[in-house]
Motif scaffolding. Sequence first.
Motif, PDB file in Angstrom:
ATOM      1  N   THR A   1     -22.139  23.879   7.584  1.00  0.00           N
ATOM      2  CA  THR A   1     -20.871  24.597   7.579  1.00  0.00           C
ATOM      3  C   THR A   1     -20.673  25.229   8.949  1.00  0.00           C
ATOM      4  O   THR A   1     -21.635  25.584   9.623  1.00  0.00           O
ATOM      5  CB  THR A   1     -20.799  25.705   6.503  1.00  0.00           C
TER       6      THR A   1
ATOM      7  N   VAL B   1     -14.142  24.619  -1.778  1.00  0.00           N
ATOM      8  CA  VAL B   1     -15.289  24.470  -0.873  1.00  0.00           C
ATOM      9  C   VAL B   1     -16.577  24.954  -1.540  1.00  0.00           C
ATOM     10  O   VAL B   1     -17.615  24.296  -1.436  1.00  0.00           O
ATOM     11  CB  VAL B   1     -15.040  25.205   0.460  1.00  0.00           C
TER      12      VAL B   1
ATOM     13  N   ILE C   1     -18.459  20.679   7.264  1.00  0.00           N
ATOM     14  CA  ILE C   1     -17.292  21.339   6.685  1.00  0.00           C
ATOM     15  C   ILE C   1     -17.033  22.654   7.420  1.00  0.00           C
ATOM     16  O   ILE C   1     -17.924  23.186   8.083  1.00  0.00           O
ATOM     17  CB  ILE C   1     -17.459  21.598   5.169  1.00  0.00           C
TER      18      ILE C   1
ATOM     19  N   CYS D   1     -12.239  19.722   3.198  1.00  0.00           N
ATOM     20  CA  CYS D   1     -13.164  20.850   3.381  1.00  0.00           C
ATOM     21  C   CYS D   1     -13.291  21.240   4.848  1.00  0.00           C
ATOM     22  O   CYS D   1     -14.229  21.947   5.231  1.00  0.00           O
ATOM     23  CB  CYS D   1     -14.543  20.504   2.822  1.00  0.00           C
TER      24      CYS D   1
ATOM     25  N   SER E   1     -13.501  15.070  -0.443  1.00  0.00           N
ATOM     26  CA  SER E   1     -14.828  15.444  -0.924  1.00  0.00           C
ATOM     27  C   SER E   1     -15.245  14.658  -2.169  1.00  0.00           C
ATOM     28  O   SER E   1     -16.425  14.325  -2.319  1.00  0.00           O
ATOM     29  CB  SER E   1     -14.891  16.952  -1.196  1.00  0.00           C
TER      30      SER E   1
END
Length: 194
Positions: A8, A33, A119, A147, A173
Amino acid sequence: MSKIAVLTSGLQYDIVGKNPERQAAISAATAHVTGFLSDMRKRGHPVFHLQLLNEPDDPLAERYDGRVPALRGTAGAEVITEFLDPDDIVQERSKDSGFYETDLHERLQAIGVETLILIGLQTQICIQTTAADAFFRGYIVGVPSDCVFSAVEADRQRALEWLEGYCATVADSEEILRTIDENGGLPRKETKTP
């Protein structure tokens, strides 16, 4: 250990809080998410949060009205609680790419990771530079289009097109999860030369 990991980017209080556009994008997508992260964790895939930490005297650090955001030890530098699980790994970084002057590659190699799913924020900066650096190091790269976020939608779209054309599998996703479940991973992106 899993051969797939999630990275992330920018899911920190100061980074998301920069402007109303970022706040709105992340607020609207938080449930989605966090659901995706939960699905990846349930499949045994580790989650690494790339935590941007700025130094107060870094001349290249972006300023928000003269203030340097995401300073080490401040609440604004922390990963947003909703996205964080106790088993997740926080990887400090000082620049846009999660690989630049960090030990991320070594940490991923130590646990056998071959595929990275990226993401977060901003698609055209941190996601794009981290994806390229991952690709250069031989990783298979996936980017769930639903995302990743940018304050300006045109920036996000342009970055997704570049990523798909160069170094990453770009799909929503659900398709990313389905491909992983059915094939055990994502396909390797082949470089194309004219």
